[in-house]
Scaffold this motif. Sequence first.
Motif, PDB file in Angstrom:
ATOM      1  N   VAL A  37       6.408  35.746  42.797  1.00  0.00           N
ATOM      2  CA  VAL A  37       5.925  36.625  41.736  1.00  0.00           C
ATOM      3  C   VAL A  37       4.810  35.928  40.965  1.00  0.00           C
ATOM      4  O   VAL A  37       5.000  34.855  40.393  1.00  0.00           O
ATOM      5  CB  VAL A  37       7.067  37.015  40.782  1.00  0.00           C
ATOM      6  CG1 VAL A  37       6.538  37.809  39.597  1.00  0.00           C
ATOM      7  CG2 VAL A  37       8.127  37.827  41.542  1.00  0.00           C
ATOM      8  N   VAL A  38       3.641  36.530  40.960  1.00  0.00           N
ATOM      9  CA  VAL A  38       2.494  35.964  40.247  1.00  0.00           C
ATOM     10  C   VAL A  38       2.011  36.889  39.139  1.00  0.00           C
ATOM     11  O   VAL A  38       1.205  36.497  38.307  1.00  0.00           O
ATOM     12  CB  VAL A  38       1.324  35.672  41.218  1.00  0.00           C
ATOM     13  CG1 VAL A  38       1.737  34.665  42.277  1.00  0.00           C
ATOM     14  CG2 VAL A  38       0.813  36.953  41.874  1.00  0.00           C
ATOM     15  N   SER A  39       2.508  38.140  39.123  1.00  0.00           N
ATOM     16  CA  SER A  39       2.009  39.112  38.147  1.00  0.00           C
ATOM     17  C   SER A  39       3.150  39.983  37.636  1.00  0.00           C
ATOM     18  O   SER A  39       3.231  41.165  37.954  1.00  0.00           O
ATOM     19  CB  SER A  39       0.929  39.986  38.794  1.00  0.00           C
ATOM     20  OG  SER A  39       0.452  40.963  37.898  1.00  0.00           O
ATOM     21  N   ARG A 399       3.391  40.331  43.607  1.00  0.00           N
ATOM     22  CA  ARG A 399       2.910  39.210  44.427  1.00  0.00           C
ATOM     23  C   ARG A 399       1.387  39.153  44.527  1.00  0.00           C
ATOM     24  O   ARG A 399       0.844  38.450  45.377  1.00  0.00           O
ATOM     25  CB  ARG A 399       3.543  39.286  45.809  1.00  0.00           C
ATOM     26  CG  ARG A 399       5.036  38.953  45.773  1.00  0.00           C
ATOM     27  CD  ARG A 399       5.788  39.518  46.961  1.00  0.00           C
ATOM     28  NE  ARG A 399       7.185  39.107  46.936  1.00  0.00           N
ATOM     29  CZ  ARG A 399       8.126  39.670  46.176  1.00  0.00           C
ATOM     30  NH1 ARG A 399       7.808  40.670  45.362  1.00  0.00           N
ATOM     31  NH2 ARG A 399       9.368  39.240  46.228  1.00  0.00           N
ATOM     32  N   GLY A 400       0.709  39.906  43.693  1.00  0.00           N
ATOM     33  CA  GLY A 400      -0.749  39.853  43.679  1.00  0.00           C
ATOM     34  C   GLY A 400      -1.398  40.615  44.808  1.00  0.00           C
ATOM     35  O   GLY A 400      -2.500  40.259  45.247  1.00  0.00           O
ATOM     36  N   VAL A 401      -0.746  41.684  45.280  1.00  0.00           N
ATOM     37  CA  VAL A 401      -1.304  42.506  46.352  1.00  0.00           C
ATOM     38  C   VAL A 401      -1.894  43.777  45.756  1.00  0.00           C
ATOM     39  O   VAL A 401      -1.233  44.463  44.963  1.00  0.00           O
ATOM     40  CB  VAL A 401      -0.227  42.881  47.393  1.00  0.00           C
ATOM     41  CG1 VAL A 401      -0.812  43.807  48.465  1.00  0.00           C
ATOM     42  CG2 VAL A 401       0.357  41.633  48.034  1.00  0.00           C
ATOM     43  N   MET A 402      -3.126  44.080  46.097  1.00  0.00           N
ATOM     44  CA  MET A 402      -3.694  45.385  45.808  1.00  0.00           C
ATOM     45  C   MET A 402      -3.178  46.338  46.876  1.00  0.00           C
ATOM     46  O   MET A 402      -3.407  46.125  48.070  1.00  0.00           O
ATOM     47  CB  MET A 402      -5.221  45.341  45.861  1.00  0.00           C
ATOM     48  CG  MET A 402      -5.896  46.645  45.470  1.00  0.00           C
ATOM     49  SD  MET A 402      -7.542  46.833  46.200  1.00  0.00           S
ATOM     50  CE  MET A 402      -7.085  47.256  47.886  1.00  0.00           C
ATOM     51  N   VAL A 403      -2.483  47.386  46.479  1.00  0.00           N
ATOM     52  CA  VAL A 403      -1.934  48.350  47.436  1.00  0.00           C
ATOM     53  C   VAL A 403      -2.122  49.749  46.875  1.00  0.00           C
ATOM     54  O   VAL A 403      -1.747  50.040  45.747  1.00  0.00           O
ATOM     55  CB  VAL A 403      -0.444  48.066  47.740  1.00  0.00           C
ATOM     56  CG1 VAL A 403       0.384  47.984  46.460  1.00  0.00           C
ATOM     57  CG2 VAL A 403       0.131  49.111  48.692  1.00  0.00           C
TER      58      VAL A 403
END
Length: 527
Positions: A37-39, A399-403
């Motif tokens: 978890v980063v965000s 997790r810092g994914v653009m989706v």
Amino acid sequence: MRREQVFWGWGEPGAGPSLGEHAEDYLRGEIGIDGGVVSPPVELDAVRLSEPVLDAALRARLEAIVGAEAVRSDREARVLRCRGKSYLDLLAQRAGACEDAPDAVVAPGGHDEALAVLQACSEAGVAVVPFGGGTSVVGGVEPLRGAYESVISLDLARMDRVLAVDERSLTAVLEPGLRLPEADHALAAHGLTLGHVPQSYEWATVGGCVATRSAGQLSTGHGRIDANLVAARCATPLGELATLDAPASAAGPALRQLLAGSEGVLGVITEVALRVHRLPAMRRFEGWLVPGFEPGCDVLRALVQSGTAPDVARFSDEAETNFTLAFAGAGRAAGAFVGRRCLLVCGWEGTPESVARRRREAARTLRRVSARYATQRVGREWVASRFAGPHLRDGLIDRGVMVETLETATSWSNLPALHDAVHEALRGTLAGCHVSHLYPTGASLYFTVFARADAADPAGQWRALKDAATDAIVAAGGTITHHHAVGRDHARWLADEDGDLGVELLRAVKERCDPAGVMNPGKLLPD
């Protein structure tokens, strides 16, 4: 009031599936995320809110209409109705950026109360944003104020009754705040179902589906929501607009279709009569592997044009097939079996005899293009996970994914070119696509996009991609939206689809129904 979703994501806290380690490992290899978890989202107490601005006299009038308990300005009520569920919405909510939250949430208990609320707000110059399930992914429920100082969220949750069921005519009259699972539960007692199953099914409302011309996973078999709309009743600031529930009419343009897709800019839909369907005696879902995207499109075209299409047909291109397998945790053996083929999920509903007959005809057509049967297990797994996407998105953003997703539709002749044009616009991302919602003349394309989020400006990163993709869609002759609606996000492209005169015609209708311009400012119509 019904239970609420978490303000920063999808569903209730702790409910629904979570992102598995195999999916995280796959994305680490494909787009380079760090993992973990980063965000994380902020807590509710840390959300930034402006002080509510609502004239005391108007508040007293609204409370007299709907009851004091149905007019709320508390933190939770305002934050929960601040936005929908797009990637951009979630980025803002997770960061606690809710300064533009509605000044109050007003929940009418029926048509007459809704009508009185709209008239009061029109006279007072207060913007009104209708709110059903809050599942818009195109900015459709963002509380924009337009030219006004104040905005209320018109929450339809109390208007959640089944008003009538006509088993002989196969119709039902429903209030707009009824969620789809609740509608199906009530109809099941009569041996009936809506047959309308969008991916947002768990939270979407009947009125929201009609207001956005929603399509569902069974729309190839049962039709879109607008195809099943028999009649509608709408409260506008200028009065009531209602249509007759005749099965068909030649009395001028169909006004009920003007309400379908109106997105709250004319008024608020307060009742709908919908065609419903008998509960199927049998359901069968299965998977097929097709050697290539274009052969798959050709076989789907042949099926729908011959009247033998499955009720559900979802055909993934190679990229989507690959990440579908990866997210499901499929091992190397499964990957080797699939190879470079594309996954097709087919589903049939009805009597055992009709399912067997239609499935047999479809299988015969599929084998002509060397499609390989991939068992019912594949179909059952798809059914079990078909509502998982919105839940998994929260873990991906953590997790810092653009989706995000986007969709369009076009003719069969243009489908491959449009598919390639959008993929080119999304170059540099992990993007997959599936074909669904089949028509004799064409089909929809639905893209899912992953990338490592730009830590400095994740919202700008997606806006640039969405603009490029939508420009490519318009240039290639696709619709700006097949079923997500126009909302705020697509409004500036509406003239590309309907023409300048078409937009002015819609604007004239709005000015007649909503002369003060208080209804859902900034949505559907371009500035």
